[in-house]
Every structure is written in C-alpha cells, then in structure tokens.
Design a protein around this motif. Structure first.
Motif, PDB file in Angstrom:
ATOM      1  N   GLN A   7       0.773  -1.399   0.014  1.00  0.00           N
ATOM      2  CA  GLN A   7       0.022   0.046  -0.133  1.00  0.00           C
ATOM      3  C   GLN A   7       0.943   1.250  -0.032  1.00  0.00           C
ATOM      4  OE1 GLN A   7      -2.884  -0.211   3.231  1.00  0.00           O
ATOM      5  NE2 GLN A   7      -3.038  -2.364   2.992  1.00  0.00           N
ATOM      6  N   ILE A   8       0.390   2.343  -0.333  1.00  0.00           N
ATOM      7  CA  ILE A   8       0.870   3.530  -0.376  1.00  0.00           C
ATOM      8  C   ILE A   8       0.358   4.663   0.781  1.00  0.00           C
ATOM      9  CG2 ILE A   8       1.563   5.551  -1.827  1.00  0.00           C
ATOM     10  CD1 ILE A   8       1.484   3.606  -4.368  1.00  0.00           C
ATOM     11  N   THR A   9       1.181   5.091   1.551  1.00  0.00           N
ATOM     12  CA  THR A   9       0.833   6.030   2.328  1.00  0.00           C
ATOM     13  C   THR A   9       1.531   7.542   2.086  1.00  0.00           C
ATOM     14  OG1 THR A   9       0.291   6.612   4.701  1.00  0.00           O
ATOM     15  CG2 THR A   9       2.319   5.175   4.304  1.00  0.00           C
ATOM     16  N   GLY A  10       0.997   8.450   2.430  1.00  0.00           N
ATOM     17  CA  GLY A  10       1.513   9.735   2.275  1.00  0.00           C
ATOM     18  C   GLY A  10       1.711  10.080   1.286  1.00  0.00           C
ATOM     19  N   GLY A  11       1.592   9.492  -0.023  1.00  0.00           N
ATOM     20  CA  GLY A  11       1.809   9.862  -1.333  1.00  0.00           C
ATOM     21  C   GLY A  11       3.269   9.096  -2.004  1.00  0.00           C
ATOM     22  N   SER A  13       5.241   6.883   0.313  1.00  0.00           N
ATOM     23  CA  SER A  13       5.862   5.383   1.207  1.00  0.00           C
ATOM     24  C   SER A  13       5.107   4.491   0.945  1.00  0.00           C
ATOM     25  CB  SER A  13       5.801   6.071   2.768  1.00  0.00           C
ATOM     26  OG  SER A  13       6.449   7.295   3.055  1.00  0.00           O
ATOM     27  N   TYR A  14       5.767   3.349   0.689  1.00  0.00           N
ATOM     28  CA  TYR A  14       5.331   2.046   0.563  1.00  0.00           C
ATOM     29  C   TYR A  14       5.230   1.026   1.743  1.00  0.00           C
ATOM     30  CZ  TYR A  14       6.040   3.025  -4.455  1.00  0.00           C
ATOM     31  OH  TYR A  14       5.706   3.507  -5.893  1.00  0.00           O
ATOM     32  N   ILE A  15       4.156   0.763   2.073  1.00  0.00           N
ATOM     33  CA  ILE A  15       4.005  -0.090   3.252  1.00  0.00           C
ATOM     34  C   ILE A  15       3.401  -1.422   3.269  1.00  0.00           C
ATOM     35  CG2 ILE A  15       3.900   1.864   4.739  1.00  0.00           C
ATOM     36  CD1 ILE A  15       0.638   1.465   4.997  1.00  0.00           C
ATOM     37  N   ILE A  16       3.755  -2.270   4.069  1.00  0.00           N
ATOM     38  CA  ILE A  16       3.010  -3.760   4.070  1.00  0.00           C
ATOM     39  C   ILE A  16       2.758  -4.332   5.615  1.00  0.00           C
ATOM     40  CG2 ILE A  16       5.152  -4.828   4.046  1.00  0.00           C
ATOM     41  CD1 ILE A  16       3.762  -6.993   2.098  1.00  0.00           C
ATOM     42  N   SER A  17       1.661  -4.728   5.870  1.00  0.00           N
ATOM     43  CA  SER A  17       1.380  -5.114   7.148  1.00  0.00           C
ATOM     44  C   SER A  17       2.195  -6.458   7.547  1.00  0.00           C
ATOM     45  CB  SER A  17      -0.225  -5.463   7.365  1.00  0.00           C
ATOM     46  OG  SER A  17      -0.641  -6.422   6.586  1.00  0.00           O
ATOM     47  N   LEU A  18       2.437  -6.604   8.869  1.00  0.00           N
ATOM     48  CA  LEU A  18       3.343  -7.584   9.340  1.00  0.00           C
ATOM     49  C   LEU A  18       2.134  -8.717   9.943  1.00  0.00           C
ATOM     50  CD1 LEU A  18       5.995  -6.142  11.104  1.00  0.00           C
ATOM     51  CD2 LEU A  18       6.262  -7.010   8.811  1.00  0.00           C
ATOM     52  N   PRO A  19       2.621 -10.194   9.803  1.00  0.00           N
ATOM     53  CA  PRO A  19       1.597 -11.223  10.289  1.00  0.00           C
ATOM     54  C   PRO A  19       1.344 -10.994  11.583  1.00  0.00           C
ATOM     55  CG  PRO A  19       3.283 -12.118   8.597  1.00  0.00           C
ATOM     56  CD  PRO A  19       3.566 -10.754   8.750  1.00  0.00           C
ATOM     57  N   LYS A  20       0.172 -10.991  12.157  1.00  0.00           N
ATOM     58  CA  LYS A  20      -0.028 -10.801  13.590  1.00  0.00           C
ATOM     59  C   LYS A  20       0.500 -11.885  14.416  1.00  0.00           C
ATOM     60  CE  LYS A  20      -3.864  -9.666  16.605  1.00  0.00           C
ATOM     61  NZ  LYS A  20      -5.512  -9.706  16.873  1.00  0.00           N
ATOM     62  N   GLU A  21       0.565 -13.154  13.846  1.00  0.00           N
ATOM     63  CA  GLU A  21       1.106 -14.273  14.722  1.00  0.00           C
ATOM     64  C   GLU A  21       2.711 -14.157  14.847  1.00  0.00           C
ATOM     65  OE1 GLU A  21      -0.014 -18.002  13.516  1.00  0.00           O
ATOM     66  OE2 GLU A  21      -2.226 -17.766  13.914  1.00  0.00           O
TER      67      GLU A  21
END
Length: 335
Positions: A7-11, A13-21
């Motif tokens: 995903q792109i945030t702030g126009g 920055s590329y981000i990706i969520s981490l596995p919760k476990e």
C-alpha cells in the motif's frame, strides 16, 4: 506463504502489514525497530534481531543417557557445530571420569569453548568467540598453511628418517578439523541469525561456498595424513635417489596447485581457475606416469611409494573440486 498487498501512504511511502502471529511470537511492541536485509536473490528479510548478537541457545546433555567418553565427545562437537553457545552436562550423581575426559578433548578440539562452571553434578561450557573475529577467508588460509606445512614436513621426515616428525604431521590433522568445524559453526549461526552477516562480512549464500571449500580441504588434509602414514613405512627403507627426487617434485607442485585454486577462489578469478584446472589434469598424468615407472624398480618400498603417488593424486583432485566450486561462486556473483 502469506500474500499481502503493498500500500502507499503519504503519497510516497510503500508499506505492508506484518503477520499478527509472527509479531506476537517475536515479542514485537509498538515503535520497536526492525532490521531489513536485502538478500542476493532480491528478497527482503525482516528481523527483530538488529544488534548482530547471537541469541542465547543452551543444549543440555543428561549423563543418564550417556555412558562413555566417545559418545559424549561426538555430542559436544555436534552441539558446537550447530551453534549452541552454552552446553550443560548434568547428572543426578557425581560427574564420572569419562565425562571429564570428553570435555577436555572437546575443549582442545574446538575454538572459543571454555568451562565456565563446574560442580559435582554439572559442567557448563560457554562460547567465548565473537563470530566476527574469525573471518571465513582467514580460516581457509590457515587451513592451507597447515596442509602445506604437513606435506613439506612429511617429505623432510622421509629425507632425515625422522619418526617423531612424521608422527607430529599426523597429529596436526586435528588442527584442520577444528578449523573446518569452526566454519561449519559460523555458517549455522548465520543461518539462524542473518543479521550476523554484517559482522561476518558475508551473506548466507556466500558462506555456503566457503563451507564447501573448507569441507573439501578437510578431506584433502586426510590425504596428507595418509602420505605421512606411508612415509612412516619408508623410514627404514633405502629408496633410490630417483624416487626421492620425484616425490619432492610432486609434493612441491601439488601444494603450488592448491595455493592457486584457493587464491583464485578468493579473487573470483575465472581465468586463474581455468588455468588451475589444466594444472590439475597435467599433475594427474604425471602421477600416473610416475606410478608406471615403479614397475621397472624391484626394490623394497616401491608399493608404498605408489600409495603416496595415489594420495597426491587425490589431493590434486580435491583441488579440482575447489576450482569447480569457485566457478559456481563466480557464476553466482555475476548473476
């Protein structure tokens, strides 16, 4: 494998969520720093281990299940090679004498291992070596120096009829073994903690090639021991000057070839590697020709000399295998 979208945030920055476990199992909290390591294949390793320090790993051996020094010694070497930095030997009764013997052998055979605690029912062995203090290249170079000295001293022992020197050459094989075990340990530590790559100066893929070379050198060292053992059988035999000259020429040549293959591996030298492979082929022919000449000599010791020619040929073949490993290494880096 989990698939997650970028995903792109702030126009920008590329981000990706981490596995919760994974986050929960790793004990990661909000605002904790994570290390990002780019691997040679383009993949990205995410690790909470950003200090480059080894995680504390303890192996416990209960003497209720072990009843001799040889078994305990092999288990200690196994724990060392696989990367445990604390080893505990426990027993409900008094520590038996065979355990003390195995521990002494282990301390002598390993690098950086020392007894940190000892009671009647427990012995604790700690690893005191920093992984970055023994670079892979330095260990390989040291293995070559030991091999070179062993082979040259074997020929000097034959020339001077020095039985003690021949025996000393055989005993030096343990120095090659302990260096090979050290590289195996360093490699396993790197596998478990990739953040150590900066401290060690190499990534896992590169370390694998060094591990392969060290294993080949350990086997070549075994052949040098065979040379020394065969020399012991010739100490009281009068050899023709011609045979002595051939032996000295071949032993000098094979260590020069071995030096060339190690040097080419370090330098990633493709032309040098190809040239060394040709030298290996020529040397093997020389050994075969020398063996054929023995049929014209009817003196004591010629059979043993023939065995030495075969040992030298095997060492040459191991040099060829290192050259092939070097070629694989060069191709990997070029890609």
């Amino acid at each position: 494998m989990e698939i997650r979208k970028v995903q792109i945030t702030g126009g920008s920055s590329y981000i990706i969520s981490l596995p919760k476990e994974w986050v929960r199992d790793s004990g990661i909290e909000k605002n904790d720093p994570l290390g990002l390591i780019v691997q040679p294949d383009g993949s990205l390793t995410v690790t909470p281990k950003i200090t480059g320090k080894m995680a504390e790993r303890t192996k416990i051996f209960n003497l209720n299940d072990i009843d001799n020094a040889e078994t305990l010694y092999r288990l200690l070497i196994g724990a060392y090679v696989t990367g445990f930095n604390t080893i505990k030997i426990i027993t409900p009764a008094r520590i038996p004498s065979f355990a003390h013997k195995a521990v002494r052998q282990f301390i002598q055979a390993s690098i950086g291992q020392e007894v940190s605690e000892e009671t009647e029912k427990c012995i604790v062995i700690k690893d005191l070596l920093n992984p970055g203090e023994m670079p892979f290249e330095n260990v390989i170079s040291r293995m070559y120096v030991i091999m070179d000295g062993m082979l040259r001293d074997s020929m000097f022992a034959l020339k001077t009829r020095d039985k003690d020197l021949a025996e000393d050459v055989i005993s030096r094989d343990r120095d090659i073994n302990r260096l090979y075990w050290l590289i195996s340990r360093q490699y396993n530590l790197l596998l478990r903690n990739v953040s150590l790559s900066r401290e060690m100066g190499m990534d896992v893929e590169m370390a694998l090639h060094y591990l392969q070379v060290s294993r080949i050198m350990e086997r070549a060292g075994d052949q040098v021991v065979r040379v020394a053992e065969n020399v012991q059988g010739l100490l009281f035999v009068s050899l023709e000057r011609k045979l002595m000259d051939i032996l000295h020429i071949l032993t000098s040549e094979i260590m020069n070839i071995f030096h060339s293959c190690i040097d080419s591996f370090f330098k990633r030298d493709l032309a040098g590697t190809d040239e060394t492979l040709l030298k290996v082929q020529n040397f093997n022919r020389k050994c075969d020709d020398a063996s054929k000449e023995l049929s014209d000599i009817s003196r004591l010791g010629v059979i043993t000399v023939g065995y030495i020619f075969e040992n030298l040929k095997r060492i040459s073949e191991y040099a060829g295998v290192i050259c092939e490993t070097s070629l694989n290494y060069i191709v990997m880096e070029d890609s």
